[in-house]
Design a protein around this motif. Structure first.
Motif, short mmCIF file in Angstrom:
data_model
loop_
_atom_site.label_atom_id
_atom_site.label_comp_id
_atom_site.label_asym_id
_atom_site.label_seq_id
_atom_site.Cartn_x
_atom_site.Cartn_y
_atom_site.Cartn_z
N ALA A 73 0.77 -1.07 0.08
CA ALA A 73 0.11 -0.03 0.07
C ALA A 73 0.77 1.39 -0.03
O ALA A 73 0.52 2.12 -0.71
N VAL A 74 1.65 1.13 0.86
CA VAL A 74 2.79 2.40 0.67
C VAL A 74 3.56 2.49 -0.47
O VAL A 74 3.69 3.77 -1.12
N MET A 79 3.67 5.50 -5.57
CA MET A 79 3.46 5.72 -7.18
C MET A 79 2.67 6.95 -7.52
O MET A 79 2.79 7.52 -8.40
N LYS A 80 1.62 6.74 -6.68
CA LYS A 80 0.30 7.95 -7.17
C LYS A 80 0.88 9.44 -6.72
O LYS A 80 0.79 9.94 -7.81
N GLU A 84 1.62 12.18 -9.82
CA GLU A 84 0.97 13.43 -9.51
C GLU A 84 1.88 14.47 -9.87
O GLU A 84 1.58 15.69 -10.36
N MET A 85 3.11 14.54 -8.97
CA MET A 85 3.98 15.50 -8.97
C MET A 85 4.59 15.80 -10.76
O MET A 85 4.89 17.10 -10.99
N LEU A 105 7.84 5.38 -14.87
CA LEU A 105 6.63 5.11 -13.93
C LEU A 105 5.37 4.61 -14.42
O LEU A 105 4.76 3.61 -14.18
N ILE A 106 5.05 5.18 -15.67
CA ILE A 106 3.94 5.09 -16.42
C ILE A 106 4.10 3.41 -17.06
O ILE A 106 3.14 2.55 -17.02
N HIS A 107 5.34 2.95 -17.42
CA HIS A 107 5.27 1.76 -17.82
C HIS A 107 5.10 0.78 -16.68
O HIS A 107 4.77 -0.41 -16.70
#
Length: 118
Positions: A73-74, A79-80, A84-85, A105-107
């Motif tokens: 979860a962390v 990643m979220k 977002e940044m 990150l998207i991959h």
């Protein structure tokens, strides 16, 4: 009644969630434009996550509890935050190409979601 989700009789849900665009009441209640998603989808695309390390649960958007190891979860929450940044940084320069970090990150997220669908 014309949905693939309806024709499965609910047997294909396997602990998954249904997201939908519209709920309509005629002689019965129907949902339109629905699809099933995994708990990972819910965690990644929710607004807010509150992680309870003691219980191994995540409170999603103040109302939905999903069981998940705290470490997982962390990582999802990080990643979220990272995406977002990066997205906020790119809003000011929309013509700027995606950086390698955001692309990676998207991959990673796309790979995780594909594996969650299996």
């Amino acid at each position: 009644p014309m949905s693939v989700n309806h024709s499965s009789g609910g047997s294909s849900l396997n602990g998954r969630f249904i997201v939908y665009h519209e709920k309509v009441r005629t002689s019965k209640v129907y949902i339109r434009d629905c699809t099933t998603v995994s708990p990972l989808h819910v965690l990644l695309f929710s607004k807010e996550l509150k992680i309870s390390h003691e219980t191994g649960q995540v409170l999603v958007d103040e109302w939905l509890r999903i069981s998940a190891p705290a470490q997982t979860a962390v990582l999802i929450k990080q990643m979220k935050q990272a995406i977002e940044m990066q997205m906020n940084a790119n809003i000011g320069c929309p013509h700027k190409m995606l950086g390698g970090e955001l692309r990676a990150l998207i991959h990673t997220i796309a790979t995780l979601l594909a594996e969650a669908d299996e």
